[in-house]
Design a protein around this motif. Structure first.
Motif, PDB file in Angstrom:
ATOM      1  N   UNK A 147       0.887  -1.218  -0.009  1.00  0.00           N
ATOM      2  CA  UNK A 147       0.005   0.177   0.016  1.00  0.00           C
ATOM      3  C   UNK A 147       0.927   1.142   0.047  1.00  0.00           C
ATOM      4  N   UNK A 148       1.895   1.306   0.746  1.00  0.00           N
ATOM      5  CA  UNK A 148       2.667   2.388   0.892  1.00  0.00           C
ATOM      6  C   UNK A 148       3.501   2.457  -0.374  1.00  0.00           C
ATOM      7  N   UNK A 149       4.052   1.451  -0.996  1.00  0.00           N
ATOM      8  CA  UNK A 149       4.777   1.411  -2.187  1.00  0.00           C
ATOM      9  C   UNK A 149       3.811   1.982  -3.519  1.00  0.00           C
ATOM     10  N   UNK A 150       2.528   1.555  -3.578  1.00  0.00           N
ATOM     11  CA  UNK A 150       1.732   1.856  -4.552  1.00  0.00           C
ATOM     12  C   UNK A 150       1.474   3.443  -4.453  1.00  0.00           C
ATOM     13  N   UNK A 151       1.107   3.910  -3.051  1.00  0.00           N
ATOM     14  CA  UNK A 151       1.120   5.174  -2.906  1.00  0.00           C
ATOM     15  C   UNK A 151       2.179   6.210  -3.516  1.00  0.00           C
ATOM     16  N   UNK A 152       3.409   5.929  -3.221  1.00  0.00           N
ATOM     17  CA  UNK A 152       4.574   6.475  -3.707  1.00  0.00           C
ATOM     18  C   UNK A 152       4.752   6.406  -5.146  1.00  0.00           C
ATOM     19  N   UNK A 153       4.481   5.233  -5.836  1.00  0.00           N
ATOM     20  CA  UNK A 153       4.201   5.015  -7.231  1.00  0.00           C
ATOM     21  C   UNK A 153       3.487   5.784  -7.934  1.00  0.00           C
ATOM     22  N   UNK A 154       2.294   5.793  -7.398  1.00  0.00           N
ATOM     23  CA  UNK A 154       1.154   6.608  -8.198  1.00  0.00           C
ATOM     24  C   UNK A 154       1.406   8.269  -7.914  1.00  0.00           C
ATOM     25  N   UNK A 155       1.931   8.364  -6.663  1.00  0.00           N
ATOM     26  CA  UNK A 155       2.469   9.775  -6.409  1.00  0.00           C
ATOM     27  C   UNK A 155       3.486  10.173  -7.360  1.00  0.00           C
ATOM     28  N   UNK A 156       4.251   9.467  -7.442  1.00  0.00           N
ATOM     29  CA  UNK A 156       5.255   9.972  -8.449  1.00  0.00           C
ATOM     30  C   UNK A 156       4.928  10.165  -9.889  1.00  0.00           C
ATOM     31  N   UNK A 157       4.058   9.217 -10.398  1.00  0.00           N
ATOM     32  CA  UNK A 157       3.667   9.248 -11.885  1.00  0.00           C
ATOM     33  C   UNK A 157       2.630  10.371 -11.916  1.00  0.00           C
ATOM     34  N   UNK A 158       1.696  10.755 -10.717  1.00  0.00           N
ATOM     35  CA  UNK A 158       0.985  11.942 -10.940  1.00  0.00           C
ATOM     36  C   UNK A 158       1.820  13.322 -10.897  1.00  0.00           C
ATOM     37  N   UNK A 159       2.937  13.147 -10.037  1.00  0.00           N
ATOM     38  CA  UNK A 159       3.709  14.445 -10.352  1.00  0.00           C
ATOM     39  C   UNK A 159       4.442  14.647 -11.508  1.00  0.00           C
ATOM     40  N   UNK A 160       4.789  13.882 -12.167  1.00  0.00           N
ATOM     41  CA  UNK A 160       5.362  13.635 -13.373  1.00  0.00           C
ATOM     42  C   UNK A 160       4.207  14.088 -14.448  1.00  0.00           C
ATOM     43  N   UNK A 161       3.230  13.742 -14.353  1.00  0.00           N
ATOM     44  CA  UNK A 161       1.986  13.993 -15.403  1.00  0.00           C
ATOM     45  C   UNK A 161       1.587  15.711 -15.052  1.00  0.00           C
ATOM     46  N   UNK A 162       1.438  16.010 -13.969  1.00  0.00           N
ATOM     47  CA  UNK A 162       1.256  17.261 -13.436  1.00  0.00           C
ATOM     48  C   UNK A 162       2.500  18.248 -14.122  1.00  0.00           C
ATOM     49  N   UNK A 163       3.707  17.973 -13.695  1.00  0.00           N
ATOM     50  CA  UNK A 163       4.747  18.634 -14.447  1.00  0.00           C
ATOM     51  C   UNK A 163       4.878  18.597 -15.944  1.00  0.00           C
ATOM     52  N   UNK A 164       4.290  17.508 -16.613  1.00  0.00           N
ATOM     53  CA  UNK A 164       4.420  17.508 -17.928  1.00  0.00           C
ATOM     54  C   UNK A 164       3.256  18.506 -18.545  1.00  0.00           C
ATOM     55  N   UNK A 165       1.995  18.382 -17.949  1.00  0.00           N
ATOM     56  CA  UNK A 165       0.852  19.077 -18.467  1.00  0.00           C
ATOM     57  C   UNK A 165       1.371  20.718 -18.289  1.00  0.00           C
ATOM     58  N   UNK A 166       1.967  21.109 -17.145  1.00  0.00           N
ATOM     59  CA  UNK A 166       2.082  22.379 -16.955  1.00  0.00           C
ATOM     60  C   UNK A 166       3.353  22.846 -17.853  1.00  0.00           C
ATOM     61  N   UNK A 167       4.053  22.069 -17.992  1.00  0.00           N
ATOM     62  CA  UNK A 167       5.392  22.111 -19.081  1.00  0.00           C
ATOM     63  C   UNK A 167       4.625  22.670 -20.212  1.00  0.00           C
ATOM     64  N   UNK A 168       4.222  21.977 -20.852  1.00  0.00           N
ATOM     65  CA  UNK A 168       3.437  22.108 -22.094  1.00  0.00           C
ATOM     66  C   UNK A 168       2.492  23.317 -22.284  1.00  0.00           C
ATOM     67  N   UNK A 169       1.804  23.548 -21.057  1.00  0.00           N
ATOM     68  CA  UNK A 169       1.032  24.501 -21.078  1.00  0.00           C
ATOM     69  C   UNK A 169       1.795  25.840 -21.030  1.00  0.00           C
ATOM     70  N   UNK A 170       3.154  25.946 -20.352  1.00  0.00           N
ATOM     71  CA  UNK A 170       3.901  27.018 -20.468  1.00  0.00           C
ATOM     72  C   UNK A 170       4.534  27.212 -21.850  1.00  0.00           C
TER      73      UNK A 170
END
Length: 307
Positions: free
Chosen positions: A121-144
């Motif tokens: 459960x801890x690992x899944x939370x970290x993995x999904x949190x990391x991928x979500x962080x990458x997704x937000x940064x990617x979307x924001x970068x392309x928006x910029x």
């Protein structure tokens, strides 16, 4: 115009340094929002294995009840989760053939399965949190990218955009690929070792000869004696077996302590893996997403310097 772009770029840069706990909380909010969708967890690849483990955990009281009544449990009835399913079925088989007692082993397995699921459960939370962080940064970068291009009338070069997209995609693939390799490298060696140790202890308990116990359990073969991480346990077990052969002193009590020591090593490996996971996220951000972002910033300043 340039001032607006600089303010936006500085604001975007802060995304790279937000704490992981914030991304994990954001992910929990997303899960709550989609909580009413019954099929969500079943289709989530990160949760699939954990769901199987939870099903197996729920079945333990039923297995114990069938065991008390002498009802056979088949492998088809047990959900597949890591090595626990195979180990449980093998123990049930030996119980039926040789009459070993599972009253102590089953609660111990259940307790360690609970710890394993907590780790997952801890690992899944970290993995999904990391991928979500990458997704937000990617979307924001392309928006910029598109916003700055529209505001300052900057030309968009196809080659540069493809390089940025490639770097970001490579970052996501590297994170998940390396993560899978790390998990296998750290934990696969425990599976066979734990299974054979339990078989060894069970066969010792019913008083079989030394040669038959070693032949049936194969405890001194495979991962337990091959990996340096288990060298201390393997040496201790070998000394117990030698004493058993020479003096006839059963290793029943000490071998139980050896299993507990192996479970402890696995718990330590859990904690080390979570730390390595945090380091991996940081390295992916540093070597993939930040360079992709700074590459576009460089192209902006280069454009203004040449204008």
């Amino acid at each position: 115009m340039i001032t607006k772009i600089l303010i936006y770029s500085v604001g975007l840069s802060t995304l790279f340094f937000l704490p992981d706990s914030l991304w994990e909380k954001l992910w929990q909010l997303c899960l709550r929002f989609y909580g009413y969708l019954k099929k969500f967890e079943g289709k989530n690849p990160f949760k699939k294995e954990q769901t199987q483990g939870e099903k197996l955990l729920v079945m333990f009281p039923d297995i114990e009840a069938k065991l008390a009544l002498g009802i056979k449990t088949t492998s088809m009835e047990l959900p597949r989760y890591k090595f626990y399913t195979t180990l449980l079925f093998d123990l049930l088989q030996v119980h039926r053939k040789l009459g070993i007692s599972l009253k102590q082993i089953l609660p111990e397995l259940r307790l360690n399965l609970i710890k394993d699921l907590q780790f997952e459960n801890k690992m899944i939370s970290n993995v999904i949190g990391g991928n979500l962080q990458f997704l937000v940064i990617t979307i924001t970068t392309w928006g910029f990218i598109f916003l700055s291009s529209a505001l300052a009338e900057l030309p968009l070069h196809f080659e540069s955009l493809m390089i940025i997209l490639f770097i970001q995609s490579a970052g996501v693939l590297a994170f998940n690929g390396i993560l899978s390799q790390m998990k296998n490298r750290i934990f696969l060696k425990f599976n066979q070792s734990i299974e054979r140790l339990y078989l060894f202890v069970s066969l010792v308990e019913i008083g079989l000869p030394v040669g038959q116990v070693l032949s049936e359990s194969k405890v001194m073969e495979g991962d337990l004696v091959r990996h340096k991480k288990f060298s201390q346990i393997a040496n201790r077990l070998e000394a117990l077996i030698t004493r058993w052969k020479d003096n006839g002193i059963s290793p029943k009590i000490e071998s139980g302590e050896v299993i507990k020591e192996l479970w402890h090593i696995k718990e330590v490996a859990f904690l080390q893996f979570l730390k390595q996971l945090d380091m991996l996220k940081f390295m992916v951000l540093a070597f993939f997403f930040l360079p992709a972002y700074f590459l576009y910033l460089y192209s902006i300043f280069k454009f203004f310097m040449e204008s």
